[in-house]
Design a protein around this motif. Sequence first.
Motif, PDB file in Angstrom:
ATOM      1  N   VAL A  42       0.850  -1.187   0.000  1.00  0.00           N
ATOM      2  CA  VAL A  42       0.000   0.000   0.000  1.00  0.00           C
ATOM      3  C   VAL A  42       0.889   1.241   0.000  1.00  0.00           C
ATOM      4  N   PRO A  43       1.322   1.691  -1.194  1.00  0.00           N
ATOM      5  CA  PRO A  43       2.130   2.915  -1.235  1.00  0.00           C
ATOM      6  C   PRO A  43       1.277   4.130  -0.886  1.00  0.00           C
ATOM      7  N   PRO A  44       1.838   5.170  -0.287  1.00  0.00           N
ATOM      8  CA  PRO A  44       3.259   5.368   0.036  1.00  0.00           C
ATOM      9  C   PRO A  44       3.635   4.870   1.430  1.00  0.00           C
ATOM     10  N   PHE A  45       2.784   4.037   2.042  1.00  0.00           N
ATOM     11  CA  PHE A  45       3.047   3.592   3.417  1.00  0.00           C
ATOM     12  C   PHE A  45       4.027   2.426   3.468  1.00  0.00           C
ATOM     13  N   SER A  46       3.787   1.413   2.658  1.00  0.00           N
ATOM     14  CA  SER A  46       4.702   0.268   2.591  1.00  0.00           C
ATOM     15  C   SER A  46       4.378  -0.551   1.359  1.00  0.00           C
ATOM     16  N   SER A  47       5.363  -0.686   0.489  1.00  0.00           N
ATOM     17  CA  SER A  47       5.185  -1.480  -0.729  1.00  0.00           C
ATOM     18  C   SER A  47       6.561  -1.886  -1.248  1.00  0.00           C
ATOM     19  N   PRO A  48       6.636  -2.946  -2.060  1.00  0.00           N
ATOM     20  CA  PRO A  48       7.937  -3.405  -2.547  1.00  0.00           C
ATOM     21  C   PRO A  48       8.534  -2.426  -3.557  1.00  0.00           C
ATOM     22  N   ASN A  49       9.818  -2.171  -3.414  1.00  0.00           N
ATOM     23  CA  ASN A  49      10.543  -1.393  -4.421  1.00  0.00           C
ATOM     24  C   ASN A  49      10.587  -2.218  -5.719  1.00  0.00           C
ATOM     25  N   PRO A  50      10.235  -1.625  -6.874  1.00  0.00           N
ATOM     26  CA  PRO A  50      10.177  -2.389  -8.131  1.00  0.00           C
ATOM     27  C   PRO A  50      11.504  -3.051  -8.495  1.00  0.00           C
ATOM     28  N   GLN A  51      12.626  -2.419  -8.121  1.00  0.00           N
ATOM     29  CA  GLN A  51      13.935  -2.973  -8.470  1.00  0.00           C
ATOM     30  C   GLN A  51      14.438  -3.981  -7.429  1.00  0.00           C
ATOM     31  N   THR A  52      14.434  -3.565  -6.152  1.00  0.00           N
ATOM     32  CA  THR A  52      15.030  -4.400  -5.107  1.00  0.00           C
ATOM     33  C   THR A  52      14.044  -5.383  -4.486  1.00  0.00           C
ATOM     34  N   ARG A  53      12.737  -5.108  -4.636  1.00  0.00           N
ATOM     35  CA  ARG A  53      11.666  -5.890  -4.017  1.00  0.00           C
ATOM     36  C   ARG A  53      11.652  -5.763  -2.500  1.00  0.00           C
ATOM     37  N   GLN A  54      12.489  -4.879  -1.963  1.00  0.00           N
ATOM     38  CA  GLN A  54      12.478  -4.622  -0.531  1.00  0.00           C
ATOM     39  C   GLN A  54      11.344  -3.650  -0.198  1.00  0.00           C
ATOM     40  N   LEU A  55      10.708  -3.838   0.958  1.00  0.00           N
ATOM     41  CA  LEU A  55       9.633  -2.937   1.359  1.00  0.00           C
ATOM     42  C   LEU A  55      10.184  -1.548   1.646  1.00  0.00           C
ATOM     43  N   GLU A  56       9.451  -0.545   1.193  1.00  0.00           N
ATOM     44  CA  GLU A  56       9.836   0.829   1.461  1.00  0.00           C
ATOM     45  C   GLU A  56       8.574   1.672   1.598  1.00  0.00           C
ATOM     46  N   GLY A  57       8.709   2.798   2.271  1.00  0.00           N
ATOM     47  CA  GLY A  57       7.571   3.688   2.443  1.00  0.00           C
ATOM     48  C   GLY A  57       7.614   4.390   3.780  1.00  0.00           C
ATOM     49  N   MET A  58       6.623   5.223   4.012  1.00  0.00           N
ATOM     50  CA  MET A  58       6.568   6.018   5.225  1.00  0.00           C
ATOM     51  C   MET A  58       6.538   5.143   6.489  1.00  0.00           C
ATOM     52  N   ASP A  59       5.690   4.111   6.487  1.00  0.00           N
ATOM     53  CA  ASP A  59       5.573   3.278   7.676  1.00  0.00           C
ATOM     54  C   ASP A  59       6.815   2.416   7.895  1.00  0.00           C
ATOM     55  N   VAL A  60       7.462   2.022   6.828  1.00  0.00           N
ATOM     56  CA  VAL A  60       8.718   1.271   6.936  1.00  0.00           C
ATOM     57  C   VAL A  60       9.780   2.128   7.624  1.00  0.00           C
ATOM     58  N   ASP A  61       9.887   3.392   7.204  1.00  0.00           N
ATOM     59  CA  ASP A  61      10.858   4.300   7.813  1.00  0.00           C
ATOM     60  C   ASP A  61      10.499   4.602   9.269  1.00  0.00           C
ATOM     61  N   LEU A  62       9.194   4.693   9.564  1.00  0.00           N
ATOM     62  CA  LEU A  62       8.776   4.915  10.954  1.00  0.00           C
ATOM     63  C   LEU A  62       9.136   3.719  11.824  1.00  0.00           C
ATOM     64  N   CYS A  63       8.961   2.511  11.305  1.00  0.00           N
ATOM     65  CA  CYS A  63       9.348   1.311  12.046  1.00  0.00           C
ATOM     66  C   CYS A  63      10.851   1.320  12.334  1.00  0.00           C
ATOM     67  N   ALA A  64      11.636   1.689  11.328  1.00  0.00           N
ATOM     68  CA  ALA A  64      13.091   1.724  11.495  1.00  0.00           C
ATOM     69  C   ALA A  64      13.505   2.747  12.554  1.00  0.00           C
ATOM     70  N   ALA A  65      12.865   3.918  12.518  1.00  0.00           N
ATOM     71  CA  ALA A  65      13.169   4.964  13.500  1.00  0.00           C
ATOM     72  C   ALA A  65      12.735   4.538  14.898  1.00  0.00           C
TER      73      ALA A  65
END
Length: 277
Positions: A42-65
């Motif tokens: 569900v972009p821009p909150f969390s979705s796979p990067n088209p190239q790396t397939r790693q999850l990225e987005g606002m909620d991913v960065d919030l989890c990391a922080a």
Amino acid sequence: MRIAHASLALMLFPLMAATAQADQWADILGRQTLSCGVYSDVPPFSSPNPQTRQLEGMDVDLCAALAQQLGVKLELKPLSGEARIAEVKMGRVDVVVANLAYTKSRAQQIQFSDPYYVAKEVLVVKKPLADKPRAYFEGKRISATKGSTSEQSIRLAKATPVTFQDTGSAYLAVQQNKVLGVVTNTMSATKLVSQAKAGGVELGITAEPMALEPIGVGMKLDQPVLLDKVNQALHGMDQSGQIDQIWNKWIGPQTEYNLVREERVQKLAEMKFEALE
């Protein structure tokens, strides 16, 4: 001896209760890992990067922080929207950060952190009606997605909901003059107005929101220690500017969503809003 044993039991009971309540935080410390549930796509909150397939987005960065503030490693767990509450309740994730809005029914199943932002259900109408107050739409027909908090907010505003399976169909009803407007979240509303303008249709968003939805971190009930740790972390992230940076990167004024962060992290108990069901 029995009295002594009873006294000892009474002394130990609060300690045992506190230890039981602190178990989840103790488990996180023992693992040195925070499992954080996020949307699977569900972009821009969390979705796979088209190239790396790693999850990225606002909620991913919030989890990391959040994990960084808590001093542990991060383990992301992708979830469907429907699974967010269940996964927390069953303890399959420590926390869920997935644009999770506080509602009465959810608050009976899980506990919420202090909100890090307040989402708004807003009314999109044809431009001439954009300056009307919410009271103007009482008793009027307003469209929304079936079963959504947008539908709930229409009832809250004492208007008449007309529901559809998706936002596109709900908007089409506005174009066909079957309803006076469509209710959706601010992000979707902003995109809708922009897309309509590109197609030659002038829409506007009424100034008064239909409902407020505090967005917070979801956790298992009866975990006061974890709740306190997460709240402390969120306030620290707010004060350091981390949340602002994450916000601006994913949904801020320089993005297609063009949202300005207006609220700071605030105590949920002190907020004045009418919770949706």
